[in-house]
Design a protein around this motif. Structure first.
Motif, mmCIF file in Angstrom:
data_model
loop_
_atom_site.group_PDB
_atom_site.id
_atom_site.type_symbol
_atom_site.label_atom_id
_atom_site.label_comp_id
_atom_site.label_asym_id
_atom_site.label_seq_id
_atom_site.Cartn_x
_atom_site.Cartn_y
_atom_site.Cartn_z
ATOM 1 N N GLU A 1 0.744 -1.098 0.520
ATOM 2 C CA GLU A 1 -0.541 -0.158 0.298
ATOM 3 C C GLU A 1 0.958 1.360 0.178
ATOM 4 N N LEU A 2 1.986 1.449 1.201
ATOM 5 C CA LEU A 2 2.884 2.257 0.691
ATOM 6 C C LEU A 2 3.555 2.538 -0.184
ATOM 7 N N LEU A 3 3.457 1.668 -1.054
ATOM 8 C CA LEU A 3 4.854 1.825 -2.593
ATOM 9 C C LEU A 3 3.519 2.352 -3.135
ATOM 10 N N HIS A 4 2.117 1.532 -3.486
ATOM 11 C CA HIS A 4 1.528 2.795 -4.244
ATOM 12 C C HIS A 4 1.097 3.950 -3.908
ATOM 13 N N GLN A 5 0.765 4.152 -2.588
ATOM 14 C CA GLN A 5 1.017 5.878 -2.493
ATOM 15 C C GLN A 5 2.545 6.354 -3.119
ATOM 16 N N LEU A 6 3.491 6.115 -2.797
ATOM 17 C CA LEU A 6 4.587 6.069 -3.312
ATOM 18 C C LEU A 6 4.505 6.539 -4.684
ATOM 19 N N ILE A 7 3.851 5.084 -5.344
ATOM 20 C CA ILE A 7 4.252 6.004 -7.057
ATOM 21 C C ILE A 7 3.137 6.715 -7.208
ATOM 22 N N GLU A 8 2.061 6.817 -6.377
ATOM 23 C CA GLU A 8 1.077 8.389 -7.128
ATOM 24 C C GLU A 8 2.155 9.466 -6.725
ATOM 25 N N ALA A 9 2.675 9.855 -5.506
ATOM 26 C CA ALA A 9 2.984 10.833 -4.967
ATOM 27 C C ALA A 9 3.805 11.449 -6.287
ATOM 28 N N GLY A 10 5.094 10.309 -6.542
ATOM 29 C CA GLY A 10 5.635 10.141 -7.775
ATOM 30 C C GLY A 10 5.774 10.947 -8.824
ATOM 31 N N LYS A 11 3.939 10.302 -9.498
ATOM 32 C CA LYS A 11 3.586 10.997 -10.066
ATOM 33 C C LYS A 11 3.834 12.784 -10.504
#
Lengths: 265, 476, 301
Positions: free
Chosen positions: A57-67
Motif C-alpha cells: 500500500e505504501l509503495l502504491h502511495q509512493l508511486i502516486e506521490a511520485g507522478k
C-alpha cells in the motif's frame, strides 16, 4: 561549552531582548519535551511490524506521490531485474556533456549486489565506485572520485528511507556514499528495498532520532532529502526539469522475497 | 546593508502599474501558487488549522532564542563547523570576506538566499574582486540583467521569456531563443562550469534545528546543494530567528513551508547541514561556517508588538495572495523583502519613517494572514507601524509622519466625541458639498486631499437626512 | 422558545451620513420579525478611521465613547463587517494597556454581531421573505471574509431571496482596493485593484452586486457610475428588506428592466425552525409593503 566573546555578547543581547536574567540555567530539552517513550515505541513498532500488504500500500502511495513531481518509481522483483533495467537506461541515454558513457555508483551493500560492472560490461561502460582505493591518500581519492562523478552521466545510489507521502528519498552522508552521485550526473537512479518505504515525515523523524547510530553520529553532517528530479519555473513559470541537478530520477523498489525480511505476514 | 530604496515606493509603484506584462505574470503566479497553497492547506490530514500549531511552535522557539542559538552553535562547533555571530550586515560580510581571503577565493557560487540580499553581500564581494555568481536560475537572470529580485522565491517573475532570451543572447553569446527549456539548458551549462570551478559556496538557511545542530537549505533546482557540496568552503548565513528546537518540529514546518511557498508536498531538495566533510567521506566542503545574523533582529525581538514577525520563514506565500503586490510588483518595496512581509520587516530593519509608504500602502484586507503557513498576523503589525508613524516613537527613532493628517484626526476626534458636534459638522459638510461639481446626482471631483478618490470614482453626496434624523422622525 | 433578544442598532457613520437607506433597511428587516429595536441616538463612530491610520489616541476617544453608549445593550447588531471587526478585535488591541476598559471591550465584542451573522448564526433564519428579480453577485468584503470569517451566511441569505439567482464572480474574496484612507492616499494602486473587481463583475453579466460593507460598495459603485455601467450596487440589508422585485415601484431612478411586479404579501418567514415563528407573532399579517431601495446610490447615470 566553548564560547567566545563574539558569542557571549550576542547571546547576552538576545537575553536582554527576551528579558531573561543573564545567569539563566534553562535547558531547551526541558522547554521542548520529546514525545513520551511509549508514543515513540508505538511508531517504531508500527513501522517494523508492517504487513506485506501494508508495505505494498505504501509503495502504491509512493508511486502516486511520485507522478506529479516526475519521480519515476518502478517496482522490480529482485536485484537482477534492477540491474537489467539500469543497463537499459544506460543504453537508451546519451551523455549530456560529451564524455564517454560512464556511471558513478555508491559503494553500498545493496548497490554491490546489482553487480553493475558486470551488467554494463557488454556496453563497455565504466562503473566508478565512490570508494577510496587501497594505496591512495584521501586527497587523491577525493580528487579522483570528484572527476569520475563529474564525467558520469548516470549516478546510482541507494537511500536510507523513502517517505511515501511526499515521495522523498532520505540519505545520510557516510564514507563511500558520495553526496554528489545524486546531484551532478544527468540521470539519478536510486535503488531501495520495499521495507525502506515509510509513511510520512513523522515516521521519518522518529526513526532518525531513535536510530541506534544517533548517539554516535546524530543525523550525520549532511542529511539529504530528494523529492523528484531538479526543476525550475523561473522563466515565465514554465516548469523545466534539470535546472542544476539531475533531469531524471528513477527509483527502483525491490519487492522480491529477500527484501521483505523484516516484514511480517 | 543592501541599498535601501523604500522612499521610491510611489514612483516604482506607478511604473509597475503601467506594466501590463508584469500584471499578467503576477496574476498567473497568484492563480497557481496562491490558490494552490490554499488548496494544499485544506488537503492536509490535519487541515488548515495546522498553521496555528506551527505558529505556536515558531513563537515558542523565538521566546527561547538565546538557548536555541547557543545549543545550535555548540553542536555545530563540536561537529567541526565554525560559527560566527554577526551583529550587523557589515560584520557578516566582513567575516565572509575574511574567510574568502584566507582561502584565496577567486570565485564564489551562491545558493538562492534573501538574507545575503539583505546584507548586500554580492556588492561587497564584487568590490573585493571576487567573482560572485548567483546560481538560482531566477537570481542568475537578475544578476545578468543587473537588477534586484522582485519576488522572494520567483525573483525574475517580472521578466518575460523574450527579455530573458535577449539577455542570454547578449551575455552568454547564445543564439536568441525564447524557449524556456532551451534557456534553462543554457544557464545549466554556464552555471555548471561555475559550480565546478568555484572555491567557495555561500547559501542562506531556511530553518535550523538546535536539537541536532543543523541548518537546513531548501531548493527545487539543486543550486544550494551544488553550492554547499562542490566548493572547498561553504558559508551559510542565517537570520538568527530561523532556529527551531526539535527535529520533530520540522515535520509540520516543512510540510507547511512547501505548501505555502509553492503548493508542493515537499521541495525537491532539503539538506540538513551540520558541519564540514568528515574524514573518510568522498565529498563535501573541507570547511563549514555558519554566520548567525542579528542586523536589527534583537530590536524586533525586544518589542512585544513586533516579535511575532520573527516567526516568518520567508516562504513568500503572502506575496502570492496580496492584491497590492499583484499590481505593484516587488521592486516598489525598495529592499530585499517585498510584498506583505516586506511591509513589516523592511521598516523594522531599515527605518520606519523612510519606509512609511510601505506601512501605509495596504488595504489591510487580511489575505496574507490567511495564506501564512505559520499564521503571522501581518495586518496587526502593519497597524502597529502606522501607530508609530502617527504618534512618533523615540524607541524606534520614529518622528510623527504627517502634521496635516494629525490635525485632521484631532478635529475628527472632537467631532465624533459628541453627537451635537457631529450633527453640526454634518450640516456644514452638506452645505459645503453644494460647492462641488455634481453630475447626475454624483460628485465628480473632490478637493485635495480627497481628490484621489475622484480620479477614477464618483462619490455619492451626503444624504439630505442622516439615519439618526430618520430614526427620530420615523422609527422611534 | 425564548423570544429573540431586543436589538440595539449600531449604525456605522458611513451609513448614517451617506447611506441612511441601508440603516432603514435593517430596521425593516427586524421590525418585520417583530424584534424590538433601539438606537442610541448619541452614537457617532466606532473609531475605525483613526485606528486604521494609526491614530490610536483619537481612536480611543471614539472607542471609549462607544463602550459607554453601548455597554448596557443586550445585543448589538451592525450592518458592517469592518465596524464589527473593529469592535470585536481591534478594541482589544486598543485597550490592551487599560485593564478596566479591556474587560468591558471584551464583553461588548462578544455581543456585537454583523447583520448576516446575527440572522443566520444567532436567529437561525435564512428566508426573510425578500423578493428581488435578477442575477445577483456577492462581493466578499475583506473584514467580513478574513476578519470575521463570514462568507457562508450572506450567501445562504441571498439564496433564499425569492426571484433572484446568486452567481459567483471570479475571486469574490479579492480586495476591491478600498482600504479606507488607502483609496485616497494611493489612488492609482486602489484604482488598479478596483478595475479587476469591476472587470469580474462586468464579465459575469450580473445586474446587481451585493455586499456587506458600505466602504467597499461605495468604492465599487463609484467606479461603476464613473464608467456608466448599468449595474446596481446594494447593501445586503437592502436586498433582504426588498419586498418587490421591481425597482420602478419605488421610483428611485432605476430605469432598467426589472421584471414584473409580483404579489408582495405572501408569507415571508418560511421555512423557519418551529418555535422561532411563534415568537415573532403572526407574520402573515404583517403585509405592510416596504419600499425596496434598489439602485441605492448614484441617482442617475
Amino acid at each position: 561549552m566553548m564560547t567566545t566573546d563574539n558569542e557571549n555578547n550576542f547571546i547576552s543581547r538576545v537575553k536582554r531582548a527576551l528579558k531573561v536574567p543573564a545567569k539563566d540555567n534553562r535547558q531547551y530539552r526541558h522547554l521542548f519535551p520529546n514525545p513520551p517513550k511509549e508514543a515513540v515505541q508505538s511508531v517504531l513498532k508500527r513501522i517494523e511490524n508492517r504487513s506485506v500488504e501494508q508495505r505494498q500500500e505504501l509503495l502504491h502511495q509512493l508511486i502516486e506521490a511520485g507522478k506529479p513531481i516526475n519521480l519515476n518509481v518502478i517496482a522490480k522483483k529482485d536485484v537482477y531485474a534492477v540491474a537489467a533495467a539500469i543497463a537499459g537506461l544506460v543504453q537508451e541515454n546519451e551523455p549530456e556533456w560529451g564524455h564517454a558513457k560512464q556511471v558513478a555508483v555508491w559503494k553500498h551493500p545493496l548497490i554491490d549486489r546489482l553487480k553493475l560492472a558486470d551488467a554494463l560490461a557488454p556496453q563497455d561502460v565504466a562503473v566508478h565506485e565512490t570508494d577510496f582505493a587501497d594505496p591512495e591518500t584521501e586527497t587523491d581519492g577525493r580528487n579522483r572520485i570528484r572527476k569520475q562523478i563529474i564525467d558520469a552521466f548516470i549516478g546510482v545510489t541507494s537511500a536510507d528511507y523513502c517517505v511515501a507521502d511526499s515521495a522523498t528519498l532520505v540519505m545520510k552522508t557516510q564514507p563511500r556514499l558520495a553526496r554528489t552521485v545524486s546531484l551532478v550526473p544527468t540521470i539519478h537512479i536510486a535503488v531501495i528495498k520495499i521495507d525502506q518505504i515509510i509513511a510520512d515525515l513523522k515516521e521519518l523523524y522518529t526513526l532518525l532520532k531513535h536510530d541506534p547510530d544517533y548517539d554516535r553520529q546524530g543525523i550525520t553532517n549532511c542529511l539529504t532529502f530528494i523529492s523528484g528530479p531538479s526543476k525550475t519555473a523561473d522563466i515565465e513559470a514554465v516548469m523545466v526539469h534539470g535546472a542544476h541537478g539531475p533531469r531524471e530520477l528513477h527509483l527502483f523498489v525491490i519487492i522480491g522475497g529477500e527484501s521483505s525480511g523484516r516484514a511480517k505476514k | 546593508m543592501a541599498e535601501i530604496k523604500t522612499e521610491y515606493y510611489r514612483q516604482e509603484a506607478r511604473k509597475a502599474l503601467k506594466n501590463k506584462v508584469l500584471h499578467a505574470a503576477l496574476a498567473g503566479l497568484q492563480e497557481r501558487l496562491g490558490k494552490g497553497a490554499a488548496a494544499a492547506y485544506r488537503a492536509l490530514p490535519e487541515g488548515p488549522g495546522l498553521r496555528y500549531e506551527a505558529h505556536k511552535m515558531r513563537m515558542q522557539a523565538i521566546d527561547h532564542l538565546d538557548i536555541l542559538l547557543e545549543t545550535l552553535a555548540d553542536r555545530i562547533c563540536k561537529n567541526g563547523g565554525q560559527v560566527f555571530f554577526a551583529d550587523t550586515g557589515e560584520d557578516a560580510v566582513e567575516y565572509c570576506l575574511k574567510v574568502a581571503r584566507r582561502h584565496q577565493v577567486k570565485r564564489v557560487v551562491k545558493g538562492k538566499s534573501m538574507v545575503t540580499e539583505e546584507i548586500g553581500l554580492n556588492e561587497s564581494f564584487e568590490k573585493a574582486g571576487i567573482e560572485t555568481v548567483e546560481a538560482d536560475l531566477g537570481e542568475y537572470i537578475i544578476q545578468l540583467a543587473d537588477e534586484h529580485p522582485s519576488h522572494i522565491i520567483a525573483p525574475a517573475i517580472h521578466k518575460t521569456r523574450k527579455e530573458i532570451g535577449e539577455l542570454f543572447a547578449r551575455k552568454l553569446g547564445i543564439p536568441f531563443t525564447d524557449d524556456p527549456p532551451t534557456l534553462t539548458q543554457a544557464a545549466r551549462k554556464a552555471l555548471r562550469e561555475k559550480f565546478l570551478s568555484a572555491d567557495m559556496g555561500i547559501s542562506g538557511c531556511n530553518l535550523a534545528c538546535a536539537e541536532t545542530g543543523h541548518i537546513t537549505t531548501v531548493s527545487n533546482e539543486g543550486n544550494i546543494r551544488m553550492a554547499s557540496t562542490l566548493p572547498r568552503v561553504h558559508i551559510a548565513v542565517m537570520g538568527m530567528e530561523r532556529v527551531t528546537a526539535r527535529l520533530m518540529d520540522h515535520d509540520i514546518l516543512f510540510r507547511l513551508l512547501a505548501r505555502g511557498a509553492a503548493a508542493q508536498n515537499m521541495a525537491t531538495y532539503v539538506s540538513y547541514i551540520g558541519g564540514p566533510r568528515r574524514p573518510g567521506q568522498a565529498d563535501g566542503p573541507d570547511e563549514f561556517h555558519l554566520v548567525i545574523l542579528d542586523n536589527g533582529r534583537t530590536r524586533i525581538l525586544a518589542d512585544p508588538e513586533f516579535r511575532e514577525i520573527l516567526g516568518c520563514i520567508r516562504c513568500a506565500a503572502c506575496l502570492n495572495v496580496c492584491p497590492v503586490y499583484a499590481k505593484i510588483g516587488g521592486h516598489a518595496y525598495g529592499f530585499a523583502y517585498s510584498g506583505p512581509i516586506g511591509t513589516v520587516i523592511t521598516p523594522l530593519l531599515t527605518g520606519i519613517n523612510r519606509a512609511r509608504d510601505l506601512c501605509q500602502g495596504e488595504t489591510l484586507c487580511g489575505a496574507c494572514r490567511e495564506a501564512c503557513p505559520v499564521d503571522i498576523d501581518l495586518p496587526r503589525m502593519i497597524l502597529a507601524l502606522r501607530a508609530k508613524l502617527a504618534e512618533g516613537d523615540p524607541a524606534w527613532g520614529v518622528t510623527p509622519a504627517g502634521r496635516m493628517e494629525k490635525g485632521m484626526m484631532t478635529t475628527w476626534s472632537k467631532i465624533i466625541s459628541s453627537r451635537e458636534y457631529y450633527d453640526r459638522s454634518l450640516k456644514i459638510a452638506r452645505l459645503g458639498q453644494k460647492l462641488l461639481p455634481i453630475k447626475n446626482g454624483m460628485i465628480r471631483h473632490l478637493p485635495p486631499p480627497f481628490n484621489g478618490w475622484t480620479q477614477s470614482r464618483d462619490l455619492k453626496p451626503l444624504a439630505a437626512k442622516s439615519f439618526n434624523e430618520l430614526w427620530q422622525k420615523k422609527y422611534r | 422558545m425564548t423570544a429573540p433578544k431586543p436589538i440595539t442598532l449600531f449604525i456605522p457613520c458611513l451609513v448614517d451620513t451617506f447611506f441612511p437607506e441601508v440603516g432603514e433597511a435593517v430596521v425593516r428587516i427586524f421590525q418585520r420579525m417583530g424584534i424590538s429595536l433601539s438606537y442610541p441616538s448619541d452614537q457617532t463612530c466606532c473609531g475605525q478611521p483613526a485606528y486604521n491610520s494609526g491614530y490610536r489616541n483619537e481612536a480611543l476617544i471614539a472607542a471609549t465613547r462607544f463602550i459607554d453608549i453601548f455597554e448596557n445593550a443586550e445585543t448589538i447588531v451592525c450592518p458592517s463587517g469592518s465596524c464589527v471587526h473593529m469592535v470585536r478585535h481591534h478594541y482589544l488591541e486598543l485597550f490592551r494597556n487599560e485593564n478596566s476598559y479591556l474587560k468591558r471591550a471584551e464583553k461588548i465584542g462578544a455581543k456585537t454581531f454583523e447583520l448576516t451573522e446575527y440572522l443566520v448564526d444567532i436567529l437561525q433564519v435564512t428566508d426573510l421573505g425578500a423578493e428581488f428579480n435578477g442575477r445577483i453577485t456577492y462581493h466578499d468584503s475583506c473584514h467580513l471574509r478574513y476578519g470575521l470569517e463570514i462568507s457562508e451566511q450572506p450567501r445562504r441569505l441571498i439564496e433564499k431571496v425569492h426571484g433572484c439567482r446568486l452567481v459567483e464572480m471570479d475571486e469574490s474574496g479579492r480586495c476591491c482596493g478600498f482600504g479606507g484612507s488607502f483609496a485616497v492616499k494611493y489612488p492609482e494602486i486602489s484604482t488598479a485593484m478596483l478595475e479587476d473587481k469591476i472587470k469580474s463583475i462586468i464579465t459575469l453579466g450580473a445586474g446587481t452586486v451585493v455586499g456587506g460593507d458600505m466602504g467597499c460598495l461605495m468604492n465599487i459603485s463609484g467606479m461603476l457610475n464613473r464608467r456608466r455601467q448599468p449595474i446596481e450596487v446594494l447593501h445586503i440589508a437592502q436586498l433582504l428588506a426588498s419586498r418587490q422585485p421591481s425597482a420602478k415601484a419605488e421610483g428611485l431612478g432605476f430605469k432598467g428592466p426589472r421584471g414584473q411586479v409580483t404579489e408582495p404579501d405572501k408569507p415571508f418567514l418560511e421555512p423557519l425552525p418551529p418555535g422561532i415563528l411563534e415568537s415573532f407573532g403572526d407574520v402573515n399579517n404583517q403585509t405592510k409593503v416596504f419600499a425596496p431601495t434598489c439602485r441605492s446610490f448614484g441617482a442617475g447615470r
